[in-house]
Design an enzyme around this catalytic site. Structure first.
Site, PDB file in Angstrom:
ATOM      1  N   CYS A 142       6.627  -2.813   1.443  1.00 43.28           N
ATOM      2  CA  CYS A 142       6.385  -2.657   2.880  1.00 43.28           C
ATOM      3  C   CYS A 142       5.187  -3.502   3.315  1.00 43.28           C
ATOM      4  O   CYS A 142       4.045  -3.178   2.989  1.00 43.28           O
ATOM      5  CB  CYS A 142       6.162  -1.177   3.191  1.00 43.28           C
TER       6      CYS A 142
ATOM      7  N   CYS B 162       2.579  -1.678   5.352  1.00 47.96           N
ATOM      8  CA  CYS B 162       1.830  -0.759   4.484  1.00 47.96           C
ATOM      9  C   CYS B 162       0.706  -1.509   3.772  1.00 47.96           C
ATOM     10  O   CYS B 162      -0.424  -1.003   3.674  1.00 47.96           O
ATOM     11  CB  CYS B 162       2.745  -0.119   3.440  1.00 47.96           C
TER      12      CYS B 162
END
Length: 103
Positions: free
Chosen positions: A31, A34
């Site tokens: 991600c 993230c």
């Protein structure tokens, strides 16, 4: 304070039995947002000794992600006294994260 890696094995001890509020960062290695958000979470952990900060890799702990209804990442969940107190989804500024902790 450093960030704790939260797993199904240590969740009860590290989160539910914590005397401090716990900020959980649900993330995954693939991600991009993230990875961009991680330094913010780390900075909050260093700055706020009054809370515990834990990161949960959703790929390795899907049952915890399901338990908290995580549908998108990054997701932050604040747990206090074993209960979900607040949550936010997506990238946030450090100021917004700190505001969530103090609400």
């Amino acid at each position: 304070m450093s960030v704790t890696n939260i797993t199904s094995d240590n969740f009860h001890k590290e989160v539910l039995e914590s005397e401090k509020p716990v900020l959980l960062d649900f993330w995954a290695p693939w991600c991009g947002p993230c990875r961009m958000f991680s330094p913010t979470v780390d900075s909050v952990a260093e700055e706020r000794g009054d809370i515990k900060v834990g990161k949960i890799n959703i790929d390795e702990n899907i049952e915890l992600a399901n338990q908290f209804g995580v549908a998108s990442i990054p997701t932050l969940v604040l747990v206090q006294n074993g209960r979900k107190k607040a949550a936010s989804v997506g990238l946030r500024s450090k100021k917004d994260v700190l505001k969530m902790l103090d609400a």
